[in-house]
Design a protein around this motif. Structure first.
Motif, PDB file in Angstrom:
ATOM      1  N   UNK A 112       0.821  -1.214   0.000  1.00  0.00           N
ATOM      2  CA  UNK A 112       0.000   0.000   0.000  1.00  0.00           C
ATOM      3  C   UNK A 112       0.854   1.263   0.000  1.00  0.00           C
ATOM      4  N   UNK A 113       2.013   1.231   0.629  1.00  0.00           N
ATOM      5  CA  UNK A 113       2.883   2.406   0.653  1.00  0.00           C
ATOM      6  C   UNK A 113       3.355   2.790  -0.755  1.00  0.00           C
ATOM      7  N   UNK A 114       3.625   1.779  -1.580  1.00  0.00           N
ATOM      8  CA  UNK A 114       4.153   2.035  -2.916  1.00  0.00           C
ATOM      9  C   UNK A 114       3.079   2.076  -3.992  1.00  0.00           C
ATOM     10  N   UNK A 115       2.026   1.280  -3.859  1.00  0.00           N
ATOM     11  CA  UNK A 115       1.151   1.025  -4.993  1.00  0.00           C
ATOM     12  C   UNK A 115      -0.257   1.618  -4.946  1.00  0.00           C
ATOM     13  N   UNK A 116      -0.734   2.017  -3.781  1.00  0.00           N
ATOM     14  CA  UNK A 116      -2.137   2.398  -3.674  1.00  0.00           C
ATOM     15  C   UNK A 116      -2.532   3.535  -4.618  1.00  0.00           C
ATOM     16  N   UNK A 117      -1.702   4.543  -4.770  1.00  0.00           N
ATOM     17  CA  UNK A 117      -2.031   5.671  -5.643  1.00  0.00           C
ATOM     18  C   UNK A 117      -1.297   5.619  -6.989  1.00  0.00           C
ATOM     19  N   UNK A 118      -0.627   4.516  -7.263  1.00  0.00           N
ATOM     20  CA  UNK A 118       0.188   4.385  -8.469  1.00  0.00           C
ATOM     21  C   UNK A 118      -0.653   3.875  -9.642  1.00  0.00           C
ATOM     22  N   UNK A 119      -1.015   4.779 -10.551  1.00  0.00           N
ATOM     23  CA  UNK A 119      -1.859   4.417 -11.702  1.00  0.00           C
ATOM     24  C   UNK A 119      -1.149   3.413 -12.616  1.00  0.00           C
ATOM     25  N   UNK A 120       0.155   3.541 -12.779  1.00  0.00           N
ATOM     26  CA  UNK A 120       0.902   2.615 -13.627  1.00  0.00           C
ATOM     27  C   UNK A 120       0.814   1.190 -13.064  1.00  0.00           C
ATOM     28  N   UNK A 121       0.946   1.061 -11.743  1.00  0.00           N
ATOM     29  CA  UNK A 121       0.818  -0.252 -11.112  1.00  0.00           C
ATOM     30  C   UNK A 121      -0.569  -0.832 -11.385  1.00  0.00           C
ATOM     31  N   UNK A 122      -1.606   0.010 -11.287  1.00  0.00           N
ATOM     32  CA  UNK A 122      -2.976  -0.452 -11.546  1.00  0.00           C
ATOM     33  C   UNK A 122      -3.124  -0.947 -12.985  1.00  0.00           C
ATOM     34  N   UNK A 123      -2.523  -0.242 -13.918  1.00  0.00           N
ATOM     35  CA  UNK A 123      -2.577  -0.673 -15.314  1.00  0.00           C
ATOM     36  C   UNK A 123      -1.864  -2.009 -15.490  1.00  0.00           C
ATOM     37  N   UNK A 124      -0.762  -2.197 -14.778  1.00  0.00           N
ATOM     38  CA  UNK A 124      -0.043  -3.474 -14.832  1.00  0.00           C
ATOM     39  C   UNK A 124      -0.898  -4.603 -14.251  1.00  0.00           C
ATOM     40  N   UNK A 125      -1.634  -4.316 -13.205  1.00  0.00           N
ATOM     41  CA  UNK A 125      -2.513  -5.323 -12.602  1.00  0.00           C
ATOM     42  C   UNK A 125      -3.600  -5.733 -13.599  1.00  0.00           C
ATOM     43  N   UNK A 126      -4.220  -4.760 -14.239  1.00  0.00           N
ATOM     44  CA  UNK A 126      -5.249  -5.061 -15.231  1.00  0.00           C
ATOM     45  C   UNK A 126      -4.652  -5.893 -16.361  1.00  0.00           C
ATOM     46  N   UNK A 127      -3.474  -5.519 -16.844  1.00  0.00           N
ATOM     47  CA  UNK A 127      -2.814  -6.271 -17.911  1.00  0.00           C
ATOM     48  C   UNK A 127      -2.501  -7.693 -17.454  1.00  0.00           C
ATOM     49  N   UNK A 128      -2.034  -7.843 -16.226  1.00  0.00           N
ATOM     50  CA  UNK A 128      -1.728  -9.180 -15.697  1.00  0.00           C
ATOM     51  C   UNK A 128      -2.968 -10.074 -15.730  1.00  0.00           C
ATOM     52  N   UNK A 129      -4.082  -9.596 -15.209  1.00  0.00           N
ATOM     53  CA  UNK A 129      -5.291 -10.417 -15.169  1.00  0.00           C
ATOM     54  C   UNK A 129      -5.895 -10.607 -16.556  1.00  0.00           C
ATOM     55  N   UNK A 130      -5.702  -9.667 -17.467  1.00  0.00           N
ATOM     56  CA  UNK A 130      -6.191  -9.836 -18.846  1.00  0.00           C
ATOM     57  C   UNK A 130      -5.489 -11.006 -19.523  1.00  0.00           C
ATOM     58  N   UNK A 131      -4.187 -11.096 -19.352  1.00  0.00           N
ATOM     59  CA  UNK A 131      -3.409 -12.157 -19.983  1.00  0.00           C
ATOM     60  C   UNK A 131      -3.772 -13.511 -19.384  1.00  0.00           C
ATOM     61  N   UNK A 132      -3.972 -13.558 -18.085  1.00  0.00           N
ATOM     62  CA  UNK A 132      -4.212 -14.820 -17.400  1.00  0.00           C
ATOM     63  C   UNK A 132      -5.684 -15.157 -17.232  1.00  0.00           C
ATOM     64  N   UNK A 133      -6.549 -14.272 -17.621  1.00  0.00           N
ATOM     65  CA  UNK A 133      -7.988 -14.497 -17.530  1.00  0.00           C
ATOM     66  C   UNK A 133      -8.680 -13.209 -17.909  1.00  0.00           C
ATOM     67  N   UNK A 134      -9.023 -13.056 -19.188  1.00  0.00           N
ATOM     68  CA  UNK A 134      -9.488 -11.756 -19.680  1.00  0.00           C
ATOM     69  C   UNK A 134     -10.710 -11.224 -18.959  1.00  0.00           C
ATOM     70  N   UNK A 135     -10.709  -9.907 -18.795  1.00  0.00           N
ATOM     71  CA  UNK A 135     -11.875  -9.230 -18.243  1.00  0.00           C
ATOM     72  C   UNK A 135     -12.983  -9.341 -19.267  1.00  0.00           C
ATOM     73  N   UNK A 136     -14.148  -9.754 -18.817  1.00  0.00           N
ATOM     74  CA  UNK A 136     -15.289  -9.730 -19.728  1.00  0.00           C
ATOM     75  C   UNK A 136     -15.902  -8.347 -19.628  1.00  0.00           C
ATOM     76  N   UNK A 137     -16.682  -7.955 -20.586  1.00  0.00           N
ATOM     77  CA  UNK A 137     -17.170  -6.591 -20.721  1.00  0.00           C
ATOM     78  C   UNK A 137     -17.805  -5.964 -19.504  1.00  0.00           C
ATOM     79  N   UNK A 138     -17.166  -5.936 -18.373  1.00  0.00           N
ATOM     80  CA  UNK A 138     -17.664  -5.208 -17.222  1.00  0.00           C
ATOM     81  C   UNK A 138     -18.120  -6.086 -16.099  1.00  0.00           C
ATOM     82  N   UNK A 139     -18.159  -7.374 -16.306  1.00  0.00           N
ATOM     83  CA  UNK A 139     -18.649  -8.226 -15.238  1.00  0.00           C
ATOM     84  C   UNK A 139     -17.765  -9.403 -14.977  1.00  0.00           C
ATOM     85  N   UNK A 140     -16.830  -9.249 -14.120  1.00  0.00           N
ATOM     86  CA  UNK A 140     -16.026 -10.365 -13.654  1.00  0.00           C
ATOM     87  C   UNK A 140     -14.849 -10.694 -14.553  1.00  0.00           C
TER      88      UNK A 140
END
Length: 124
Positions: A94-122
């Motif tokens: 939380x000290x490093x990542x909570x307000x870090x938009x780049x980290x959030x984008x990396x998280x989304x990319x990580x989960x997209x590759x390993x299990x794509x986000x469906x159009x808004x639900x899960x």
């Protein structure tokens, strides 16, 4: 990055304002930990899950769209992720990542590759 990844699905059963801290978190294939911190702010909703020393020993950030069901009776959150996805997710500080938009984008990319986000639900 689109906002829907950071929004609870309206069909998940999540009620805004509910304190999820300490709730049990279940992946599609088993228990992964407990909610350490969460947010249900519009377009900025997430869970920080403490996986506990006996499972993976780290905290991970999970976008709200990964939540498939919130069981208000059992105080359990169900995810559209498997334990391996969570285990291999980048560690959250939380000290490093909570307000870090780049980290959030990396998280989304990580989960997209390993299990794509469906159009808004899960995450599948």
């Amino acid at each position: 990055m689109t906002a829907h990844e950071w929004t609870f699905d309206t069909e998940s059963g999540h009620l805004a304002g509910t304190d999820l801290t300490g709730w049990r978190v279940e992946a599609a294939d088993g228990h992964i930990g407990k909610v350490d911190k969460h947010s249900d702010e519009v377009d900025d909703s997430y869970l920080v899950v403490d996986t506990g020393a006996w499972i993976f020993g780290k905290k991970v950030l999970i976008p709200a769209s990964a939540v498939t069901r919130v069981d208000l009776q059992e105080h359990t959150i169900h995810l559209g992720l498997v334990t391996e996805q969570v285990k291999d997710a980048p560690e959250f500080s939380s000290d490093k990542h909570l307000a870090d938009r780049q980290y959030r984008e990396e998280i989304v990319a990580y989960y997209r590759v390993r299990g794509p986000f469906s159009g808004g639900g899960g995450v599948v």
